[in-house]
Design an enzyme around this catalytic site. Structure first.
Site, short mmCIF file in Angstrom:
data_model
loop_
_atom_site.label_atom_id
_atom_site.label_comp_id
_atom_site.label_asym_id
_atom_site.label_seq_id
_atom_site.Cartn_x
_atom_site.Cartn_y
_atom_site.Cartn_z
N TYR A 12 0.81 -1.22 0.00
CA TYR A 12 0.00 0.00 0.00
C TYR A 12 0.85 1.28 0.00
CZ TYR A 12 1.38 -0.25 4.84
OH TYR A 12 2.15 -0.34 5.97
N GLY A 13 2.16 1.13 0.14
CA GLY A 13 3.01 2.32 0.32
C GLY A 13 4.19 2.35 -0.62
N THR A 14 5.37 2.40 -0.04
CA THR A 14 6.59 2.63 -0.82
C THR A 14 6.98 1.44 -1.70
OG1 THR A 14 8.09 1.89 0.94
CG2 THR A 14 7.47 4.25 0.90
N LEU A 15 6.37 0.28 -1.50
CA LEU A 15 6.66 -0.87 -2.36
C LEU A 15 5.87 -0.83 -3.66
CD1 LEU A 15 6.77 -3.76 0.27
CD2 LEU A 15 8.70 -2.86 -1.03
N GLU A 87 11.25 -4.06 5.84
CA GLU A 87 10.22 -3.54 6.74
C GLU A 87 10.60 -3.67 8.22
OE1 GLU A 87 8.35 -1.77 5.25
OE2 GLU A 87 7.50 -2.64 3.45
#
Length: 169
Positions: A12-15, A87
Site C-alpha cells: 500500500y506504500g513505498t513498495l 520492513e
C-alpha cells in the site's frame, strides 16, 4: 519438481509502482520471487497514515479509516525474507499480518493476503497522533515526502523517531 511456497502480499506504500522502495519488488520480479497480481483494495477500512520521514503505516484497527488502495503481489519465501528485512519486522517496525483484499474490477472476490502493519507497540498511538485522520491511498503527493533510509540524518533510528513523534502533544 517441488512447488515453491507463495504468500500474497498487499503493498500500500513505498513498495508500490512509482514509489521509493519499488526497486525491491522489481528485483524480486526479475528473480522470479514475486509476481504483480494487480490493483486491490482492503475489504475493511483501515487507518493509513504518514509518520516520520514520510513513511506510510497501515494501522491494525479494522473498521477505522478508509478502504485502502494498493497492489497485490505473490511472493516466494525467499522474497519474503527480503521484504521482512526492508520492513524491519525483526526490530518491531512493522509486523506482517493477515488482511482481506479484493480487485474492484473483478467483482469483489475476497482474497486472503498479508500486509505490513505498523507494529502494535506504536500503531494505535500513531493513529491518535495523526488526529485519527487517514488516507485511502499512498499516492504521488505522499510519495514525494518519503525519505529513504540512506537519506535520513546519520545516526537516526526509525524506532526512536517514531517514539519521539507519538510522544509529542
Amino acid at each position: 519438481m517441488a512447488e515453491v511456497a507463495q504468500t500474497l502480499i498487499f503493498a500500500y506504500g513505498t513498495l508500490k509502482q512509482g514509489h521509493g522502495n519499488h526497486y525491491l519488488m522489481q528485483d524480486l520480479i526479475r528473480k522470479k520471487d514475486a509476481v504483480l497480481l494487480g490493483a486491490h483494495v482492503t475489504h475493511q477500512p483501515h487507518p493509513l497514515v504518514i509518520g516520520p520521514h514520510g513513511i506510510p503505516y497501515l494501522i491494525n484497527l479494522p473498521g477505522y479509516g478508509h478502504r485502502v488502495k494498493g497492489e497485490l503481489y505473490s511472493v516466494s519465501t525467499r522474497g519474503l525474507v527480503n521484504l521482512d528485512e526492508l520492513e524491519a519486522t525483526s526490530i518491531g517496525h512493522y509486523e506482517r499480518l493477515p488482511i482481506q483484499v479484493y480487485d474492484e474490477k473483478k467483482g469483489g472476490v475476497l482474497v486472503a493476503a498479508e500486509a505490513y502493519f505498523a507494529h502494535k507497540s506504536f500503531g494505535e498511538r500513531l493513529w491518535e497522533r495523526k488526529g485519527k485522520v487517514g488516507l485511502n491511498e499512498f499516492g504521488e503527493k505522499e510519495g514525494k515526502e518519503y525519505v529513504r533510509k540512506e537519506d535520513r540524518p546519520e545516526g537516526s533510528s526509525i524506532l526512536n523517531d517514531i517514539t519521539s513523534f507519538v510522544a509529542l502533544p
